[in-house]
Design an enzyme around this catalytic site. Structure first.
Site, short mmCIF file in Angstrom:
data_model
loop_
_atom_site.label_atom_id
_atom_site.label_comp_id
_atom_site.label_asym_id
_atom_site.label_seq_id
_atom_site.Cartn_x
_atom_site.Cartn_y
_atom_site.Cartn_z
N ASP A 108 8.07 94.64 89.17
CA ASP A 108 7.21 93.92 90.11
C ASP A 108 5.80 93.84 89.56
O ASP A 108 5.37 94.70 88.77
CB ASP A 108 7.18 94.63 91.47
CG ASP A 108 8.53 94.58 92.17
OD1 ASP A 108 9.33 93.69 91.85
OD2 ASP A 108 8.75 95.44 93.05
N LYS A 109 5.07 92.84 89.99
CA LYS A 109 3.69 92.66 89.56
C LYS A 109 2.88 93.95 89.70
O LYS A 109 2.16 94.36 88.79
CB LYS A 109 3.02 91.55 90.38
CG LYS A 109 1.52 91.41 90.16
CD LYS A 109 0.93 90.38 91.10
CE LYS A 109 -0.59 90.31 90.95
NZ LYS A 109 -1.19 89.34 91.90
#
Length: 308
Positions: A108-109
């Site tokens: 995930d970012k």
């Protein structure tokens, strides 16, 4: 059309849908928002990467929080792929597609930590097979460090709960009874942080209670948001998680009252407290088992230190 649906560009009766398998009732009104044209190939960008290993077949990086892995709506530049194109040039594997060259797995970012990227098609195929096997028969190993609210009753355990799209919010994942995909997470509590109930310095304080814990999570499957959803499912969401930990905001006030340093560290964290700390795999060409470890980044170190 499938890509547009998955990117959130389609609505049914005004509600955004992201599942291409979503059933449509007679009379439903569908709208498609076509995004503006973009370059067919991501542009190379000089973005600094922390590279732990590189050879002619692959590169291992320590991804910082905030770096998106591949281009997509709202993030057509400044991604890991843009940085890799600048660093590796045309040598990246093309199996992942135009927007995902070399990408075998993703984070995930706002999750930091270890990733391996393929620089050749043969490496991509071999690494993808290892990730698909999830380490059941091979050398693949993935371990994450997470700071969660409270402390699980058992010091270690396994969460076996299928995941699927949240029927109430299709942009989120959830534990589902039917139609979900198998998801298994093994966890172990490494440390816990306790605070006294009541006001410090008074006779009314009672036995300390665990406000948070440092937990190691090992994946047997690799579903979207798996650790975040599974830990929330057993009542211990990750600190700083803006999607799955919102119900625990009251604990932040308790932290602030009893430990201003920890409360400040959590406010400035601005992401879920999750870090990919261990990654091991078999080199796709040499067959050598390669194992990498990454220490907690500074923002999580500050949070853990304040909790301690």
């Amino acid at each position: 059309m499938k890509a547009l649906i998955e990117d959130g560009c389609v609505t049914i009766d005004g509600m955004t849908v992201t599942d291409p398998a979503r059933r449509v009732n007679a009379g439903a009104r569908l709208a498609v928002a076509l995004p503006a044209p973009v370059a067919a190939t991501p542009l190379a960008e000089a973005i600094t990467l922390e590279i732990l290993h590189e050879d002619g077949e692959l590169v291992v990086i320590d991804k910082p929080a905030g770096l998106v892995v591949h281009p997509g709506p709202g993030n057509w530049s400044g991604t890991l792929v843009n940085a890799l194109l600048h660093h590796c040039g045309a040598s990246l594997s093309g199996i992942g597609g135009v927007l995902r060259p070399g990408i075998v797995h993703r984070l995930d970012k706002d999750t930091s930590g270890l990733m391996v990227v393929a620089k050749s098609d043969r490496a991509h195929q071999a690494l993808a097979a290892q990730f698909a096997d999830h380490g059941r028969t091979g050398a693949l190993e993935r371990a994450y460090l997470a700071v969660v609210w409270g402390m699980p009753r058992a010091r270690h355990g396994t969460i076996d709960a299928a995941l699927g799209r949240n029927p109430k919010n299709r942009e989120e994942m959830a534990v589902v009874r039917a139609g979900g995909r198998e998801a298994v997470t093994h966890f172990e509590v490494l440390d816990s942080y306790r605070i006294a109930r009541g006001n410090p310095g008074t006779a009314r304080t009672t036995a300390p209670e665990p406000i948070a814990s440092l937990v190691e999570c090992r994946l047997e499957t690799g579903r979207t948001h798996q650790i975040r959803v599974h830990m929330t499912h057993i009542g211990h969401p990750l600190l700083g998680d803006p999607t799955y930990g919102t119900g625990f905001k009251t604990k932040i006030a308790r932290l602030e009252r009893l430990n201003a340093e920890a409360a400040d560290a959590l406010r400035t964290l601005n992401r879920q407290a999750l870090h990919a700390a261990v990654l091991a795999f078999e080199h796709p060409i040499t067959g050598k088992v390669m194992r990498f470890q990454s220490q907690l980044p500074n923002d999580l170190k500050t949070l853990v230190s304040a909790l301690e």
